[in-house]
Scaffold this active site. Structure first.
Site, mmCIF file in Angstrom:
data_model
loop_
_atom_site.group_PDB
_atom_site.id
_atom_site.type_symbol
_atom_site.label_atom_id
_atom_site.label_comp_id
_atom_site.label_asym_id
_atom_site.label_seq_id
_atom_site.Cartn_x
_atom_site.Cartn_y
_atom_site.Cartn_z
ATOM 1 N N HIS A 202 0.815 -1.214 0.000
ATOM 2 C CA HIS A 202 0.000 0.000 0.000
ATOM 3 C C HIS A 202 0.848 1.263 0.000
ATOM 4 O O HIS A 202 1.902 1.335 0.634
ATOM 5 C CB HIS A 202 -0.945 0.008 1.205
ATOM 6 N N ASP A 203 0.394 2.242 -0.771
ATOM 7 C CA ASP A 203 0.966 3.589 -0.810
ATOM 8 C C ASP A 203 2.367 3.652 -1.412
ATOM 9 O O ASP A 203 3.057 4.662 -1.271
ATOM 10 C CB ASP A 203 0.970 4.224 0.591
ATOM 11 N N GLY B 142 5.227 -0.998 2.623
ATOM 12 C CA GLY B 142 4.341 0.136 2.404
ATOM 13 C C GLY B 142 5.083 1.463 2.330
ATOM 14 O O GLY B 142 6.113 1.659 2.982
#
Length: 258
Positions: free
Chosen positions: A118-119, A136
């Site tokens: 994520h991200d 992440g």
């Protein structure tokens, strides 16, 4: 062409010439642009926008972030054009706390069993070899190569045209054009071959090599940068390295002393 066994949600937006193979599952908030090929057994359940002329191989899974704080918020994944995403790759959209967006650029090769968390922000022309997890919020700039079985810690940055050797644990930010290896990564020098292949001017490459020695002459990198000659600071390659180092002082920089 969409195979008869594929399950496509009626709210997905699929261009007319996209190919989707057997037993794929495409969720309601997925957009797939022209000439993209999705082979068999691919699951895309997250809010995802996929560009043109990508090729996604069997058993790729694009699904919710692996973050205990994630609670079904409306976050996104954006994939550019002409990427190859190989078998068993997993990719997660962003989280609210990380800006809500994971991005992959154009012309990337993401090899078997890699993970983009994520991200993350992945640039253009990036090669991620087999079995590489990106934690992440990692930032991978353009033209980076990450060797197989390496692992990139969350929030880590890897600068443009850097190379990471196989089986490297990337805990420290790697400067643009750097070569980094090791169980806990250290800086081994510059990606001179990559710079020459990219047709940078010889005088700029030589200037970068000289500046590199000065920047990492001692452990006090910021002091070393302040002492650099003006001619080095005007070199565009050196400027990229200096900007990278000084941009985020919260993160540790990978050095020859790491």
């Amino acid at each position: 062409m969409i195979h008869k066994t594929a399950i496509i949600n009626s709210r997905a937006n699929i261009a007319s010439n996209v190919e989707i193979g057997p037993y794929c599952v495409i969720g309601p908030n997925v957009e797939i642009d022209e000439n993209t090929i999705i082979q068999s057994h691919v699951n895309i359940s997250a809010n995802t926008k996929i560009g043109k002329e990508n090729k996604i191989y069997p058993f790729v899974s694009i699904n919710d972030p692996q973050d205990l704080k994630y609670n079904g918020e409306n976050t996104n994944l954006i994939i550019g054009n002409n990427n190859k995403i190989r078998e068993h790759v997993t990719i997660n959209p962003g989280t609210v706390g990380g800006g809500g967006k994971t991005v992959i650029g154009d012309n990337c090769l993401i090899m078997i069993s890699s993970h983009i968390a994520h991200d993350c922000q992945v640039g253009n022309n990036v090669i991620i070899a087999n079995n590489v997890p990106l934690g992440g919020h990692a930032i991978i700039e353009d033209n980076v190569v990450i060797g197989g079985n390496s692992a990139v810690q969350q929030f880590t940055r890897i600068g443009k045209m850097a190379m990471i050797g196989g089986m490297t644990g990337v805990l420290h930010d790697v400067i643009p054009y750097g070569l980094s290896t090791g169980n806990r990564n250290s800086l081994q020098g510059l990606n001179l071959i990559g710079l020459r292949r990219a047709k940078f001017e010889n005088k700029d490459i030589l200037g970068l090599s000289e500046a590199y020695k000065e920047i990492f002459a001692t452990k006090n990198i910021n002091q070393n940068i302040n002492k650099l000659e003006v001619s080095h600071q005007e070199n565009p390659l050196v400027k990229n390295v200096i900007d990278f180092i000084t941009k985020d002082k919260k993160r540790s920089i990978c050095t020859p002393f790491s």
